[in-house]
Structure formats: C-alpha cells, structure tokens
Design a protein around this motif. Structure first.
Motif, PDB file in Angstrom:
ATOM      1  N   GLY B 121       0.860  -1.224   0.004  1.00 16.59           N
ATOM      2  CA  GLY B 121      -0.057   0.010   0.053  1.00 16.59           C
ATOM      3  C   GLY B 121       0.821   1.267  -0.062  1.00 16.59           C
ATOM      4  N   VAL B 122       1.852   1.444   0.803  1.00 20.25           N
ATOM      5  CA  VAL B 122       2.695   2.318   0.779  1.00 20.25           C
ATOM      6  C   VAL B 122       3.312   2.455  -0.547  1.00 20.25           C
ATOM      7  CG1 VAL B 122       4.858   3.340   1.856  1.00 20.25           C
ATOM      8  CG2 VAL B 122       3.410   2.244   3.286  1.00 20.25           C
ATOM      9  N   GLU B 124       2.327   1.849  -3.403  1.00 26.21           N
ATOM     10  CA  GLU B 124       1.140   2.262  -4.188  1.00 26.21           C
ATOM     11  C   GLU B 124       0.851   3.826  -4.030  1.00 26.21           C
ATOM     12  OE1 GLU B 124      -2.428   0.054  -4.183  1.00 26.21           O
ATOM     13  OE2 GLU B 124      -1.599  -1.147  -6.081  1.00 26.21           O
ATOM     14  N   ALA B 125       0.837   4.126  -2.698  1.00 27.07           N
ATOM     15  CA  ALA B 125       0.796   5.741  -2.367  1.00 27.07           C
ATOM     16  C   ALA B 125       1.691   6.531  -2.974  1.00 27.07           C
ATOM     17  CB  ALA B 125       0.784   5.702  -1.003  1.00 27.07           C
ATOM     18  N   VAL B 126       2.950   6.003  -2.866  1.00 21.83           N
ATOM     19  CA  VAL B 126       4.195   6.742  -3.667  1.00 21.83           C
ATOM     20  C   VAL B 126       4.035   6.752  -4.806  1.00 21.83           C
ATOM     21  CG1 VAL B 126       6.564   6.857  -3.769  1.00 21.83           C
ATOM     22  CG2 VAL B 126       5.624   6.344  -1.461  1.00 21.83           C
ATOM     23  N   LYS B 127       3.686   5.781  -5.561  1.00 22.19           N
ATOM     24  CA  LYS B 127       3.634   5.521  -6.982  1.00 22.19           C
ATOM     25  C   LYS B 127       2.476   6.560  -7.602  1.00 22.19           C
ATOM     26  CE  LYS B 127       3.236   1.551 -10.104  1.00 22.19           C
ATOM     27  NZ  LYS B 127       2.504   0.294 -10.002  1.00 22.19           N
ATOM     28  N   SER B 128       1.367   6.906  -6.752  1.00 25.68           N
ATOM     29  CA  SER B 128       0.353   7.715  -7.023  1.00 25.68           C
ATOM     30  C   SER B 128       0.845   9.039  -6.914  1.00 25.68           C
ATOM     31  CB  SER B 128      -0.966   7.445  -6.251  1.00 25.68           C
ATOM     32  OG  SER B 128      -0.947   7.979  -4.945  1.00 25.68           O
TER      33      SER B 128
END
Lengths: 246, 222
Positions: B121-122, B124-128
């Motif tokens: 999740g982390v 993904e958050a950074v990817k976003s």
C-alpha cells in the motif's frame, strides 16, 4: 472537470474473468465533493484505482480537463499523477519517516528548495491541525491523526483533485466527523475537487453535494445528494436508504 | 592461564583480527553485489514494480544454483580468478574473493525477503504521487525495510564468519586456521578451545550490536 466515459475494467485470472466495471459514465464538476457509494465488491475501489492511474481500464476514457489520463505512460503519467492527491483507507504512511518527512516526500520527488519545502510543510500541517506533531513518527499517532497526515501529504503537490478511498472507514464516529469537516474545509479553502469512495451513507450525506450509486459494476443512479436521499429511484439505493416505498 | 596467554596470546589476537578482517570486508563486498541482486529479484516479480516474470524466473534460478555450490568447492574452483584479482590465492585477502562470491547470492535472498515485507500500500501511495521506480526503490523500499535489512545483515555476517573458518583449511589464516593447526594437527587442544571460545564471543557481540542498532533504527514501535 473529470469526465468518465464508458469505462470498463475486466480482470483476467486463473478462475476466469471478472468484470469489475461495466460501461461507467459520469461527470464530476470542479469543486464538487462527489461521493461514490456501493456495497463491497460493487466495483467502487476499481473505479478509484482507474482514476488514480494505478489500474489501466480495459476500455473507455477518463478525461481530466479534456486530457485522457487512462492511457498515459511513463513521464506523462507521472506528471498527471501529481495533479491528483490520493488518500487511502489504510493511510499508507512511510513508517520510518517523521510526520514532516512524510508530508515533504512528494515535494522532494523533483528538484526543490529546502526552505520552500519546509515552509510548505508547516503550512500544510497547520491546515490539518498537526503543526505540533511535525517530528513525531506515524506509529505515535492515532488513526485520525494519521489520516490527517495522509491528507496533508496528498495536498502537498497542490493537486486539483483529491481522491479518497474509504478515508474514514477505519475511524470511529467522532473522528470520522472531524476528518469529514476537514475535507469540506479544504474543499472550500483550496477549491480542490474531492471524490470520495465509501460504503458509509453518513459520509455522503454529510459532505457530498453530488453522488453516484454503484451496484454490480454499474452506476445505477447519480445526481444531487439531496434529491437522491429524498427520493431514490434505483432498487439498490432504495434498499440502502431504507425508502422502499418512495 | 598466564603462561598459556604468554605463549599463545599474540597468536590468538592475530587470529581474531584476521577473522574480523575477512568477515567484515567480505560482508561489505557481498552486500555491494547482493543488494542490487535482491532488489532485482523483488521488483521483477509478477505484479511488482518492474514486472518481468521471464527474467525473474531465470535470475532466481541462477541465484539458487550459485547458493547450492558447496563453499569449499567454490573456493578451489575459482582459484585462478582469485589469483588474477589479488595476485595470490593464499592468505586472508585472497580468501575475501571466494567469501564474497559465495555470500552475494545468500545476501540477495536476505535482501529480497526484507523488501518483500514492505507494505504494498505504501509503494502504491508513493507511485500515485508520481515517483519513478528508482525513487520508489531507493527512498521507500530500501528505507522502510532498514530494521529488517539490519537483522538480515547480522545473520549474513555470522554466516560469513562461519565460512572464514573453512578458509583456514587452505591457509587463509584466522581463528579457523589456528584451531586446525594447533588442535587437529598438533594435538594442542587448549589452543583449539580458546579459538572456539573466541568465535562464540565474536558471534555474540556481532548479534548484540546488530540487535541494538536495528531496534534503535526502527521507528514503528515507540
């Protein structure tokens, strides 16, 4: 303005194909607080993942101010992602970094001026009411505080759209209220368009001016929150709102 | 006791220093090679950051093959290479070459398992946020997993320390060499026991240091 046109997402796995979104179309105006509500498994998370470019739709378009963002790749995609802030149910904070470092993180992805970043972080932390916890680590914060940090982080790069995936689902009722109030304040103060995915009626009812109901991969109803809450048309919305005889 | 130390003290000190030298330098070099390997193993998995299942399959296979080579065979097998790099195949510095090559794939697996623990999740958050893969690896995956990487490093260091005693068999020096020469070849069991005691001490000290550093580095439970 965000225009979603005939969005379809089909997942293929070993057990067969799953249609998560089927021909979804809607328009979200600037400065809207748009609620997307549905039961679990209805496809609302997939919709948000398509909007935040974490998932590529099978067909259809997502136009952000006229530009189709669903097919972007590489640098263009990264650039578009900076125009959207995302807040997750599980906060997804960097656990080994302080609150201030978390908020500064998106700003440090490009060339930056350390002083400008510092003052921007201060500004954002004051906005979410956590100026005094700048040097704390996420593990030392409560759920509501973590979500505020996540919110400040999502707003750091001055996005025009804020996507919230079940932002209050892990929080208690009182904390939910304060986070929702903060979201609505941010919407007024900064003029950011907010899209909230949720399964909680209360969330939509208290801050969304427009809403859509998703059921079995399709949008079955959309419009003004007030109107839908007063007189839902679709069977699922009637069921959700307890107004079967409307 | 005093007599024993007067006779063998300097020998034991020298042996300890040689063992430490081989262990620390080999661990450092093994991490320089093994860390990028571990990163590659992690990010090329299906569904991961830079998914490339075919490459991942082959690469993972190669790492496993390298790991299955018995150390003593590898050491003899690469003598020509060692000689080309160091100029000799005898001594502590020469031993560092096979130690490093043998430990690198092991380190790769240790790093891989630490990186696997990083919350998806982390990432993904950074990817976003629009981060590049390089930024995600260097600023998120390798940073969020620091406590786990440190604990893995203590296991790697102690494993390499164990290997250094084998290099003693081919004249590389260190405590293993002492134990072999005095204990096995000259029946001087007191020296052998002393080296064993020193090895136990080294292992305990290394373990404690890493434990303290890892606990201090972890910001999750305070």
């Amino acid at each position: 303005m965000i225009e979603i046109q005939n969005l379809t997402k089909i997942f293929h796995d070993k057990t067969g194909t799953v249609t998560a979104l089927q021909d979804v179309s809607t328009t979200i105006q600037d400065k809207d607080i748009f609620g997307i509500i549905g039961m679990s498994g209805a496809g609302k998370s997939t919709l948000l993942r398509c909007l935040s470019m974490l998932e590529e739709p099978t067909s259809g378009k997502i136009l952000l101010d006229g530009q189709d963002i669903s097919t972007l790749k590489g640098a263009a995609q990264r650039q578009a992602r900076k125009k959207m802030g995302v807040v997750f149910q599980g906060y997804n904070l960097l656990m080994q970094k302080t609150v201030a470092e978390n908020v500064a993180f998106p700003l440090k992805l490009e060339k930056y001026d350390p002083k400008a970043v510092e003052s921007r972080v201060q500004e954002l932390l004051s906005l979410v009411g956590l100026a005094d916890r700048a040097s704390a680590y996420p593990a030392q914060l409560s759920g509501g505080q973590k979500q505020r940090v996540a919110l400040a982080r999502a707003l750091a790069s001055q996005p025009s759209v804020l996507l919230c995936d079940e932002p209050t689902s892990a929080l208690d009722a009182l904390t939910t209220q304060s986070v929702l109030k903060l979201l609505s304040d941010i919407n007024h103060k900064l003029g950011v368009t907010i899209i909230i995915i949720t399964h909680e009626l209360e969330v939509v009812h208290s801050i969304c001016n427009r809403m859509a109901v998703i059921d079995e991969s399709r949008i079955v109803e959309q419009g003004d929150t007030k109107a839908i809450f007063e007189c839902p048309q679709s069977p699922i919305a009637k069921l959700l709102l307890g107004k079967e005889n409307c | 006791m005093t007599e024993f130390l007067a006779q063998n003290g300097s020998l034991l000190v020298q042996g300890t220093l040689e063992t430490l030298y081989m262990t620390l330098v080999s661990t450092l070099l093994a991490y320089l090679i093994g860390t990028p390997m571990g990163v590659l193993l992690t990010i090329t998995k299906p569904g991961a950051l830079a998914a490339c299942p075919r490459f991942n399959g082959i690469f993972s296979w190669i790492v496993s093959i390298l790991r299955s080579l018995p150390f003593i065979i590898l050491m003899i097998f690469i003598i020509p290479f060692t000689r080309a790099v160091v100029g000799t195949s005898i001594g502590c510095t020469a031993a560092i070459i096979p130690l490093t090559l043998s430990a690198a794939p092991f380190v790769a697996r240790m790093v891989e398992s630490s990186l696997e623990e990083v919350d998806k999740g982390v990432v993904e958050a950074v990817k976003s946020m629009g981060a590049t893969n390089w930024q995600i690896v260097t600023r998120v995956m390798l940073v969020e997993s620091i406590p786990s990487l440190l604990r893995g490093m203590s296991i790697s260091t102690i494993t390499i320390l164990g290997y250094t005693t084998i290099t003693g068999a081919v004249g590389a020096g260190g405590l293993g060499n002492l134990a072999l020469r005095f204990g096995y070849q000259r029946y001087q069991s007191d020296v052998m026991y002393a080296t064993i005691l020193l090895l136990i001490l080294l292992v305990c000290i290394i373990q404690s240091i890493f434990e303290v550093v890892a606990r201090h580095a972890d910001k999750r439970n305070r």
